[in-house]
Design an enzyme around this catalytic site. Structure first.
Site, PDB file in Angstrom:
ATOM      1  N   THR A  40      -7.144  -8.787   5.633  1.00 58.62           N
ATOM      2  CA  THR A  40      -8.100  -7.785   6.112  1.00 58.62           C
ATOM      3  C   THR A  40      -9.452  -8.398   6.438  1.00 58.62           C
ATOM      4  OG1 THR A  40      -7.005  -6.068   4.874  1.00 58.62           O
ATOM      5  CG2 THR A  40      -9.300  -5.658   5.403  1.00 58.62           C
ATOM      6  N   TYR A  54      -6.126  -0.190  10.228  1.00 61.08           N
ATOM      7  CA  TYR A  54      -6.557  -1.320  11.059  1.00 61.08           C
ATOM      8  C   TYR A  54      -5.417  -2.319  11.088  1.00 61.08           C
ATOM      9  CZ  TYR A  54      -7.015  -3.214   6.414  1.00 61.08           C
ATOM     10  OH  TYR A  54      -6.733  -3.599   5.141  1.00 61.08           O
ATOM     11  N   THR A 120      -5.691  -9.387   0.545  1.00 58.26           N
ATOM     12  CA  THR A 120      -5.840  -9.035  -0.871  1.00 58.26           C
ATOM     13  C   THR A 120      -4.491  -8.833  -1.575  1.00 58.26           C
ATOM     14  OG1 THR A 120      -6.022  -6.695  -0.294  1.00 58.26           O
ATOM     15  CG2 THR A 120      -8.095  -7.902  -0.577  1.00 58.26           C
ATOM     16  N   ASP A 121      -3.446  -8.483  -0.801  1.00 59.99           N
ATOM     17  CA  ASP A 121      -2.193  -8.033  -1.433  1.00 59.99           C
ATOM     18  C   ASP A 121      -1.555  -9.074  -2.351  1.00 59.99           C
ATOM     19  OD1 ASP A 121      -2.603  -5.701  -0.105  1.00 59.99           O
ATOM     20  OD2 ASP A 121      -0.870  -5.849   1.222  1.00 59.99           O
ATOM     21  N   LYS A 193      -5.102  -7.604  -8.235  1.00 61.72           N
ATOM     22  CA  LYS A 193      -5.561  -6.452  -7.459  1.00 61.72           C
ATOM     23  C   LYS A 193      -5.171  -5.213  -8.251  1.00 61.72           C
ATOM     24  CE  LYS A 193      -5.367  -4.410  -2.851  1.00 61.72           C
ATOM     25  NZ  LYS A 193      -4.823  -4.517  -1.482  1.00 61.72           N
ATOM     26  N   GLU A 313       9.897  -6.958 -29.253  1.00 61.86           N
ATOM     27  CA  GLU A 313      10.851  -5.969 -28.734  1.00 61.86           C
ATOM     28  C   GLU A 313      12.297  -6.475 -28.716  1.00 61.86           C
ATOM     29  OE1 GLU A 313      11.083  -2.951 -27.623  1.00 61.86           O
ATOM     30  OE2 GLU A 313       9.013  -2.369 -28.044  1.00 61.86           O
TER      31      GLU A 313
END
Ligand code: ASP
Length: 356
Positions: A40, A54, A120-121, A193, A313
């Site tokens: 971006t 965009y 950013t992803d 993110k 766990e």
């Protein structure tokens, strides 16, 4: 044009002195290379009101640099377009290509720091990968933006200026691969993110390392896990990443995805479990079978914060599974994909998960 010969000798020597001072100020500035990969920060929308609609990866690096003359006050900046992609399209091959280029550049005496513009992803995955495999103390800084440069209140320009400020600073050396976003300096290992629609998108549960404000870095903590210069991994000795896949768990999860993935020749499977990396009773035998086939089983959690405890766990010692510590599934995949290029021992893999 005024001929120098017609000027008073005193004026000529003043002019020459000014030119020399300017030239030595230029050469005294650190040299920062901007490696552009898209995202971006290089995106463009149809109008200034398009902050979320965009096309990513449109604007070439030369244009990004030309649009921000303030960069020249901080460093001698040169750009290189490595790819032009939205970061959801990153592959292991992209990581290797980018890593090899960074490794070559940091060895050059005339390079003081590297900035990588990125979407950013998957930025957190690339940042962690480079943090593991680039043997350097020089600053390597990833930067992105949440709004394209064409949008009102675009965040890319200041993020990029801050990233170059960090990459040009001696005080950023030896802190591992960093991420400059939203005025904060984050550790590439810890950051993720966390918000997909705000400029305050990147967070680490352990907090930012510092902030950049008006061209000055303010540091508050330093990373403790092994990285870059002290890493046992080195991209120069790697030709490909190991094959590691993630399968998520959720209420009602069937075994079909685990079975399908385990048949693809993987070296490790990352289980993105709920809670403390819990595994549903009906999935336990599936993971035990996968481990019996020689595939490493890594128990991670899909919960954003906290860390997975070994033998809590599930009896990890008994099943010979590995826990991902505080790494989210996507970061656990990166570490396993790097580590399994050197070892296939579950004990070694667990040590690596504690140390990195
Ligand atoms: N999809 C874009 C990318 O990761 C989003 C962004 O950069 O913010 O390339």
């Amino acid at each position: 044009m005024i001929s120098l010969r017609k000027l008073h000798p005193l004026i000529v020597s003043c002019l020459l002195a000014a030119v020399c001072t300017w030239a030595s100020a230029q050469s005294a500035k650190p040299n920062v290379i901007i490696l552009a990969t898209g995202g971006t920060i290089a995106g463009a929308g149809a109008s200034a009101s398009n902050s979320a609609t965009y096309t990513a990866a449109k604007v070439p690096v030369e244009k990004l640099i030309a649009g921000l003359p303030e960069l020249g006050n901080v460093a001698n900046v040169k750009g290189e377009q490595v790819f032009q992609i939205a970061s959801e399209n990153m592959t292991n091959e992209h990581l290797m290509t980018l890593g090899k280029r960074v490794s070559a550049l940091v060895k050059q005496a005339d390079v003081d720091g590297i900035v990588i513009t990125h979407g950013t992803d998957t930025l957190e995955e690339t940042a962690y990968f480079l943090n593991l495999v680039i043997r350097t103390n020089k600053p390597v800084v990833l930067v992105a933006s949440m709004r394209p440069s064409t949008a009102l209140s675009a965040d890319g320009a200041l993020n990029l200026l801050n990233a170059v400020t960090v990459a040009a600073s001696k005080d950023a050396a030896g802190k591992g691969v960093l991420v400059a976003m939203n005025d904060e300096i984050q550790s590439g290992r810890d950051v993720s993110k966390n918000v997909n629609i705000k400029t305050e998108a990147f967070k680490s549960q352990w907090g930012a390392l510092g902030m950049t404000v008006e061209g000055v870095n303010y540091w508050f903590r330093a990373p403790i896990k092994r990285h870059t210069q002290q890493s046992e991994f080195n991209i120069d000795e790697m030709s490909a990443l190991a094959s590691v896949e993630i399968v998520y768990s959720y209420a009602n999860v069937p075994r079909v995805a685990f079975d399908a993935v385990s048949k693809t020749g993987i070296q490790a499977i990352v289980h993105g479990g709920p809670g403390n990396g819990s595994v549903a009773d009906r999935i336990v035998p599936v993971l035990k079978d996968i481990r019996a086939q020689g595939v490493q089983v890594i128990r991670s959690s899909r919960v954003p914060d906290g860390f997975v405890l070994r033998n809590a766990e599930q009896p990890d010692d008994k099943y010979d599974w590995v826990v991902a510590h505080d790494l989210r599934p996507q970061k656990a995949r990166i570490l396993a994909a790097v580590a399994l290029t050197k070892t296939n021992s579950s004990k070694e893999l667990q040590r690596i998960f504690w140390e990195y």
